[in-house]
Design a protein around this motif. Structure first.
Motif, mmCIF file in Angstrom:
data_model
loop_
_atom_site.group_PDB
_atom_site.id
_atom_site.type_symbol
_atom_site.label_atom_id
_atom_site.label_comp_id
_atom_site.label_asym_id
_atom_site.label_seq_id
_atom_site.Cartn_x
_atom_site.Cartn_y
_atom_site.Cartn_z
ATOM 1 N N ARG A 403 45.063 42.779 29.109
ATOM 2 C CA ARG A 403 45.060 41.564 28.324
ATOM 3 C C ARG A 403 46.101 40.795 28.781
ATOM 4 O O ARG A 403 46.182 39.539 29.077
ATOM 5 N N GLU A 404 47.431 41.530 28.870
ATOM 6 C CA GLU A 404 48.702 40.690 29.407
ATOM 7 C C GLU A 404 48.567 40.108 30.759
ATOM 8 O O GLU A 404 48.954 38.805 30.968
ATOM 9 N N ILE A 405 47.901 40.792 31.491
ATOM 10 C CA ILE A 405 47.900 40.412 32.807
ATOM 11 C C ILE A 405 46.957 39.220 33.147
ATOM 12 O O ILE A 405 47.109 38.187 33.681
ATOM 13 N N VAL A 406 45.810 39.360 32.565
ATOM 14 C CA VAL A 406 44.777 38.063 32.509
ATOM 15 C C VAL A 406 45.605 36.910 31.679
ATOM 16 O O VAL A 406 45.367 35.786 32.284
ATOM 17 N N THR A 407 46.003 36.894 30.417
ATOM 18 C CA THR A 407 47.040 35.807 30.026
ATOM 19 C C THR A 407 47.770 35.378 30.936
ATOM 20 O O THR A 407 47.752 34.055 31.077
ATOM 21 N N ASN A 408 48.535 36.174 31.535
ATOM 22 C CA ASN A 408 49.619 35.363 32.627
ATOM 23 C C ASN A 408 49.149 35.091 33.801
ATOM 24 O O ASN A 408 49.430 33.840 34.426
ATOM 25 N N VAL A 409 48.091 35.507 34.330
ATOM 26 C CA VAL A 409 47.284 35.194 35.723
ATOM 27 C C VAL A 409 46.886 33.608 35.408
ATOM 28 O O VAL A 409 46.967 32.782 36.090
#
Length: 492
Positions: A403-409
């Motif tokens: 979730r964090e990766i998607v949010t930051n990407v």
């Protein structure tokens, strides 16, 4: 008292059923699940056994009969992946495994169709490009390789249409199966006779097409006499179940495949995206679908990690860093659908060195799917739309690091709704609308209670943007090599 509705999702990994209350409390009172397995016997093949779907559905209904809720079910809604292709005989018995929507076998058939039709005309009438998902290439493949099966076929239909046929004895297909089949005229809402004639698909093989909320019949065996609605495509039911109902709402589904669902108020078509009717009349969904996302994680775990638990793999990925220590991956492990539509595309990991560890590669997989989501957002914004709200769902979204990766990407704040039942909730709500237990589409928000808001990190987003530029350049650079590999594979 008939105050409950049942939703059943014919999913890629299993059959999920929920019973919801219609009293304004937003309650899910009962759930059940039965697993099933994807069958991939050759490169690009993606199949499942419809008999297993039916056995699992019967098992779930039998279980429901043992509960205190059995006499309170007012209607049943069905949902499933589209456009899966099922060949059935007159009695509704499947004649072979399903050919799933992400199946990529019909490469030569796609090329053949592109040679013999006007693609611009086809797109303007159907809202579809000629790609691996639609029915015509798969039908041509069956004509060539399994003509005896087609001779015995009475109907072709989708996954949830098949289960509905078994429950009610009434053959039909739902509106979005028809649209995504590539055989349907999006504005006129009728079968496209010209393409049927070109592909030589007899129109009698195509059942009647109904809107999602229409009651098509009643159950005849287990729990007899319960109205069954036509139902909904799984991704559209998910969008409804997650409240993706206003223009600007975006849902990112991280399942076995990756879905991108964007609500709009009027018809808008683009060759890089699929188009669907929203379950809410007069609205539409611009739809992207990545052929594989969570399925890559399973492939990696099962083949290279001694079946480590995903939570342990997540911890290893956390020890890596943004950009996976210089790895950029393309997630095209089953070819790719949107936005590139290339069934011969393949997965790639760029930048491997002896310093890389398991966690770096696992993180690169997570990041590759996030880059794929960002690619779709670029397409949506290029059409003049603004993304106003981003939600995440499905099994992959349970992973905090993903979730964090998607949010930051993507560089946008996101909302993860916990403990949501997605497609099965959406189609259960549809069943409630069909029988009058719900009066307003906004009542779906009663079920969206437990959520987590994630703020994006600008510094990480800026680093990811540099890797994303490499991601975007990789595919056009490698595309000629994909074609060469495919030609070599053909000769084997």
């Amino acid at each position: 008292m008939k105050d409950l509705v049942l939703g059943i999702d014919i999913g890629t990994t299993g059959i999920k059923a929920i019973v919801i209350g219609c009293d304004g409390s937003g309650s899910i009172v009962w759930e059940s699940f039965r697993s099933c397995k994807l069958i991939s016997s050759k490169v690009g093949f993606s199949e499942e056994d419809p008999n297993i779907w039916w056995e699992n559905t019967c098992s779930i209904l039998t279980e429901l009969c043992t509960t205190k809720y059995k006499d309170r079910i007012s209607a049943i809604g069905l949902t499933g992946m589209v456009p899966a292709l099922i060949l059935v005989d007159e009695k509704g018995n499947p004649l072979r495994n399903s050919i799933q929507q992400n199946d990529a076998r019909a490469v030569e058939e796609i090329k053949h169709i592109k040679r013999i039709i006007d693609e611009d005309e086809y797109f303007s009438l159907t809202g579809n490009t000629i790609n691996q998902q639609i029915i015509p290439p798969k039908y041509l493949w069956l004509k060539k390789h399994e003509p005896e099966k087609l001779k015995k076929t009475r109907y072709i239909m989708g996954s949830y249409d098949f289960i509905s046929f078994k429950l009610t004895g009434i053959p039909h297909v739902e509106l979005n199966w028809a649209l995504e089949s590539g055989l349907w005229m999006v504005r006129e809402k009728k079968w496209y006779k010209k393409i049927l004639d070109i592909i030589e698909i007899p129109e009698y093989l195509l059942p009647s097409v109904y809107e999602p909320v229409k009651i098509v019949g009643e159950t005849s065996k287990i729990l007899p006499g319960i109205p069954v609605i036509v139902g909904s495509a799984d991704h559209i039911a998910s969008a409804l179940g997650m409240g993706i109902n206003e223009e600007g709402d975006l849902l990112l589904k991280i399942g076995g495949a990756g879905d991108i669902l964007f609500a709009v108020n009027s018809l808008k078509m683009d060759k890089r995206l699929f188009l669907d009717y929203h379950d809410i009349p007069e609205k539409f969904i611009l739809n992207g679908c990545m052929a594989s996302s969570g399925s890559i994680l399973k492939w990696f775990r099962n083949n290279f990690t001694d079946d480590l638990d995903f939570s342990k793999l997540d911890k290893l990925a956390e020890k890596s860093r943004v950009g996976s220590k210089g790895l950029v991956m393309l997630p095209y492990f089953l070819g790719e659908k949107t936005p590139i539509f290339n069934p011969v595309a393949r997965g790639v990991i760029l930048g491997l060195g002896l310093h890389h560890k398991m966690g770096d590669i696992f993180r690169a997989i997570l990041e590759s799917v996030a880059f794929g989501f960002r690619h779709h957002i670029d397409v949506i914004e290029s059409l003049g739309f603004s993304v106003k709200r981003v939600l995440m769902s499905d099994g992959g979204a349970r992973s905090r690091i993903w979730r964090e990766i998607v949010t930051n990407v993507i560089g946008m704040d996101t909302m993860y709704i916990k403990n949501i039942s997605g497609s099965s909730l959406g189609v259960a709500f549809l069943a409630g609308m069909a029988c009058g237990l719900f009066k307003d589409w906004a009542e779906i928000n009663l079920f969206l209670k437990d959520f987590q808001l994630l703020k994006h990190d600008l510094e990480k987003h800026q680093v990811y943007s540099k890797y994303y530029e490499i991601y975007k350049e990789l595919y056009p650079t490698l595309k000629p090599f994909y074609e060469k590999i495919h030609e070599i594979e053909k000769g084997d």
